[in-house]
Motif scaffolding. Structure first.
Motif, PDB file in Angstrom:
ATOM      1  N   LEU A 244      34.778  17.692  90.272  1.00  0.00           N
ATOM      2  CA  LEU A 244      34.276  16.334  90.447  1.00  0.00           C
ATOM      3  C   LEU A 244      33.182  15.998  89.449  1.00  0.00           C
ATOM      4  N   GLY A 245      32.691  16.994  88.712  1.00  0.00           N
ATOM      5  CA  GLY A 245      31.728  16.744  87.659  1.00  0.00           C
ATOM      6  C   GLY A 245      30.310  16.506  88.110  1.00  0.00           C
ATOM      7  N   PHE A 246      29.876  17.171  89.181  1.00  0.00           N
ATOM      8  CA  PHE A 246      28.482  17.042  89.577  1.00  0.00           C
ATOM      9  C   PHE A 246      28.025  18.287  90.319  1.00  0.00           C
ATOM     10  N   ILE A 247      26.703  18.416  90.455  1.00  0.00           N
ATOM     11  CA  ILE A 247      26.077  19.527  91.174  1.00  0.00           C
ATOM     12  C   ILE A 247      25.276  18.946  92.329  1.00  0.00           C
ATOM     13  N   GLY A 248      25.360  19.572  93.474  1.00  0.00           N
ATOM     14  CA  GLY A 248      24.627  19.094  94.639  1.00  0.00           C
ATOM     15  C   GLY A 248      23.598  20.108  95.098  1.00  0.00           C
ATOM     16  N   MET A 249      22.534  19.613  95.702  1.00  0.00           N
ATOM     17  CA  MET A 249      21.509  20.487  96.262  1.00  0.00           C
ATOM     18  C   MET A 249      21.065  19.929  97.602  1.00  0.00           C
ATOM     19  N   GLY A 250      20.570  20.820  98.443  1.00  0.00           N
ATOM     20  CA  GLY A 250      20.022  20.416  99.728  1.00  0.00           C
ATOM     21  C   GLY A 250      18.888  21.339 100.115  1.00  0.00           C
ATOM     22  N   CYS A 251      17.892  20.799 100.781  1.00  0.00           N
ATOM     23  CA  CYS A 251      16.774  21.628 101.233  1.00  0.00           C
ATOM     24  C   CYS A 251      16.218  21.057 102.529  1.00  0.00           C
ATOM     25  N   VAL A 252      15.651  21.933 103.323  1.00  0.00           N
ATOM     26  CA  VAL A 252      15.067  21.540 104.599  1.00  0.00           C
ATOM     27  C   VAL A 252      13.722  22.241 104.734  1.00  0.00           C
ATOM     28  N   ALA A 253      12.738  21.524 105.237  1.00  0.00           N
ATOM     29  CA  ALA A 253      11.381  22.053 105.404  1.00  0.00           C
ATOM     30  C   ALA A 253      11.056  22.163 106.889  1.00  0.00           C
ATOM     31  N   ARG A 254      10.464  23.322 107.263  1.00  0.00           N
ATOM     32  CA  ARG A 254      10.039  23.566 108.640  1.00  0.00           C
ATOM     33  C   ARG A 254       8.635  24.165 108.634  1.00  0.00           C
ATOM     34  N   ASP A 255       7.925  23.943 109.718  1.00  0.00           N
ATOM     35  CA  ASP A 255       6.563  24.473 109.790  1.00  0.00           C
ATOM     36  C   ASP A 255       6.582  25.935 110.224  1.00  0.00           C
ATOM     37  N   HIS A 256       5.398  26.504 110.451  1.00  0.00           N
ATOM     38  CA  HIS A 256       5.319  27.931 110.758  1.00  0.00           C
ATOM     39  C   HIS A 256       5.878  28.273 112.133  1.00  0.00           C
ATOM     40  N   MET A 257       6.155  27.243 112.954  1.00  0.00           N
ATOM     41  CA  MET A 257       6.777  27.467 114.258  1.00  0.00           C
ATOM     42  C   MET A 257       8.297  27.278 114.208  1.00  0.00           C
ATOM     43  N   GLY A 258       8.818  26.966 113.022  1.00  0.00           N
ATOM     44  CA  GLY A 258      10.249  26.750 112.875  1.00  0.00           C
ATOM     45  C   GLY A 258      10.691  25.341 113.211  1.00  0.00           C
ATOM     46  N   ARG A 259       9.758  24.422 113.415  1.00  0.00           N
ATOM     47  CA  ARG A 259      10.091  23.051 113.766  1.00  0.00           C
ATOM     48  C   ARG A 259      10.431  22.238 112.526  1.00  0.00           C
ATOM     49  N   PHE A 260      11.447  21.389 112.648  1.00  0.00           N
ATOM     50  CA  PHE A 260      11.905  20.582 111.515  1.00  0.00           C
ATOM     51  C   PHE A 260      10.817  19.600 111.087  1.00  0.00           C
ATOM     52  N   MET A 261      10.641  19.458 109.752  1.00  0.00           N
ATOM     53  CA  MET A 261       9.670  18.516 109.212  1.00  0.00           C
ATOM     54  C   MET A 261      10.357  17.437 108.373  1.00  0.00           C
ATOM     55  N   ARG A 262      11.141  17.838 107.399  1.00  0.00           N
ATOM     56  CA  ARG A 262      11.844  16.875 106.557  1.00  0.00           C
ATOM     57  C   ARG A 262      12.967  17.593 105.818  1.00  0.00           C
ATOM     58  N   ALA A 263      13.893  16.801 105.278  1.00  0.00           N
ATOM     59  CA  ALA A 263      15.032  17.357 104.541  1.00  0.00           C
ATOM     60  C   ALA A 263      15.409  16.411 103.419  1.00  0.00           C
ATOM     61  N   ARG A 264      16.115  16.941 102.446  1.00  0.00           N
ATOM     62  CA  ARG A 264      16.513  16.130 101.307  1.00  0.00           C
ATOM     63  C   ARG A 264      17.777  16.701 100.678  1.00  0.00           C
TER      64      ARG A 264
ATOM     65  N   LEU B   4       9.491  20.016  93.172  1.00  0.00           N
ATOM     66  CA  LEU B   4       8.960  18.694  92.844  1.00  0.00           C
ATOM     67  C   LEU B   4       8.893  17.808  94.082  1.00  0.00           C
ATOM     68  N   TRP B   5       9.909  17.901  94.914  1.00  0.00           N
ATOM     69  CA  TRP B   5       9.950  17.092  96.142  1.00  0.00           C
ATOM     70  C   TRP B   5       8.817  17.483  97.080  1.00  0.00           C
ATOM     71  N   MET B   6       8.571  18.793  97.238  1.00  0.00           N
ATOM     72  CA  MET B   6       7.498  19.245  98.102  1.00  0.00           C
ATOM     73  C   MET B   6       6.131  18.898  97.516  1.00  0.00           C
ATOM     74  N   ASP B   7       6.020  18.924  96.201  1.00  0.00           N
ATOM     75  CA  ASP B   7       4.747  18.619  95.563  1.00  0.00           C
ATOM     76  C   ASP B   7       4.374  17.151  95.758  1.00  0.00           C
ATOM     77  N   GLU B   8       5.390  16.291  95.854  1.00  0.00           N
ATOM     78  CA  GLU B   8       5.134  14.862  96.036  1.00  0.00           C
ATOM     79  C   GLU B   8       4.674  14.529  97.449  1.00  0.00           C
ATOM     80  N   GLY B   9       5.251  15.189  98.455  1.00  0.00           N
ATOM     81  CA  GLY B   9       4.999  14.753  99.820  1.00  0.00           C
ATOM     82  C   GLY B   9       4.100  15.636 100.643  1.00  0.00           C
ATOM     83  N   MET B  10       3.783  16.840 100.190  1.00  0.00           N
ATOM     84  CA  MET B  10       3.003  17.762 101.029  1.00  0.00           C
ATOM     85  C   MET B  10       1.936  18.444 100.193  1.00  0.00           C
ATOM     86  N   GLU B  11       1.048  17.636  99.646  1.00  0.00           N
ATOM     87  CA  GLU B  11       0.012  18.200  98.792  1.00  0.00           C
ATOM     88  C   GLU B  11      -0.915  19.127  99.554  1.00  0.00           C
ATOM     89  N   ALA B  12      -1.147  18.849 100.844  1.00  0.00           N
ATOM     90  CA  ALA B  12      -2.130  19.606 101.596  1.00  0.00           C
ATOM     91  C   ALA B  12      -1.574  20.884 102.210  1.00  0.00           C
TER      92      ALA B  12
END
Length: 277
Positions: free
Chosen positions: A221-241, A264-272
């Motif tokens: 199909l001529g493309f590359i896909g990526m996916g990622c999911v972020a969770r806190d230290h308790m395993g709770r969902f925070m965000r995905a992309r 880059l995505w994490m650097d934009e939204g979770m600086e702290a």
């Protein structure tokens, strides 16, 4: 009162161990289960064989193989004759036992005596009788050769190639040997792992964010896909992309690109927060 008596009679007939189940009662009404068939299914699913082989035999016994006779019933415009011998209609029994190639193969391996083929018989009846006469090793060989014959049929239909009898038999034995070797190696690794210190995936430290990343290459199909999911230290969902990029690259480079995109995505939204991959 009639219904209650019928249930009690069925209960007595079905359950020798005294345990009634709605499932067995339902299958008995539909004529799907007998004591003979139950013993065959138990033997089949207990064979030490790859899942795809047992699944093929199960599909053949349930009469759901996509042979010409079954496809025509579903209004598929296809020739009814067997694509290998061109002499008889292609039915499950014909493909696995009555085609000239199948007959010759069963004779070559010395299993023709345990296979009693009748025009009116089903695969389930043929294999059920054969399993009752065979040892465990012969049951394995029966199932393995059924899969090999069906594989040869598919190669003939789709690739227009006719595998030789030696090729089919050697392929079946090689498949069995490779599978057994892999099972032995897996058992060895598991045994070693139980005696060694194994590192398990653990939660990140408190205040950190755990990010799982993966990439997929779709060259056609001529493309590359990526996916990622972020969770806190308790395993709770925070965000995905998820994201895509046009072009193609090897899997290792695609994984590197997806990791960079996630950073880059994490650097934009979770600086702290601290990120843990």
């Amino acid at each position: 009162m009639q219904y209650i008596c019928y249930v009690l009679i069925t209960y007595w007939a079905l359950e020798d161990k005294g345990v009634f189940s709605v499932k067995s009662y339902y299958r008995s009404i539909r004529g799907e289960q007998t004591n003979v068939e139950g013993g065959f299914w138990k033997q089949l699913w207990g064979l030490k064989l790859p899942g795809k082989i047992i699944n093929l035999v199960w599909r053949a016994c349930r009469n759901v193989l996509p042979v010409a006779s079954e496809l025509i019933k579903k209004y598929v415009n296809i020739d009814l004759l067997c694509p290998q011998c061109h002499l008889r209609p292609e039915t499950p029994v014909h493909v696995l036992f009555m085609c000239s190639f199948a007959k010759e193969l069963w004779c070559k391996v010395g299993l023709q005596d345990v296979i009693q083929v009748d025009e009116s018989a089903t695969i389930l009846q043929i294999l059920g009788q054969a399993f009752r006469k065979c040892s465990r090793e012969k049951q394995v060989m029966l199932s393995l050769l059924c899969w090999s014959i069906w594989y040869r049929r598919n190669v003939c239909v789709w690739d227009k190639k006719f595998l030789s009898m030696f090729g089919v038999q050697s392929m079946a034995m090689q498949l069995l040997q490779d599978w057994r070797r892999s099972q032995e190696e897996l058992g060895t690794r598991m045994q070693r792992g139980s005696n060694e210190n194994v590192t398990h995936l653990c939660r990140p430290p408190e205040g950190w964010v755990k990010v799982n990343v993966d990439a997929a290459c779709r060259d056609q199909l001529g493309f590359i896909g990526m996916g990622c999911v972020a969770r806190d230290h308790m395993g709770r969902f925070m965000r995905a992309r998820c994201a895509t990029m046009r072009g193609g690259m090897p899997p290792r480079e695609a994984e590197a690109w997806s990791l960079r995109a996630a950073l880059l995505w994490m650097d934009e939204g979770m600086e702290a927060s601290k990120v843990y991959f």
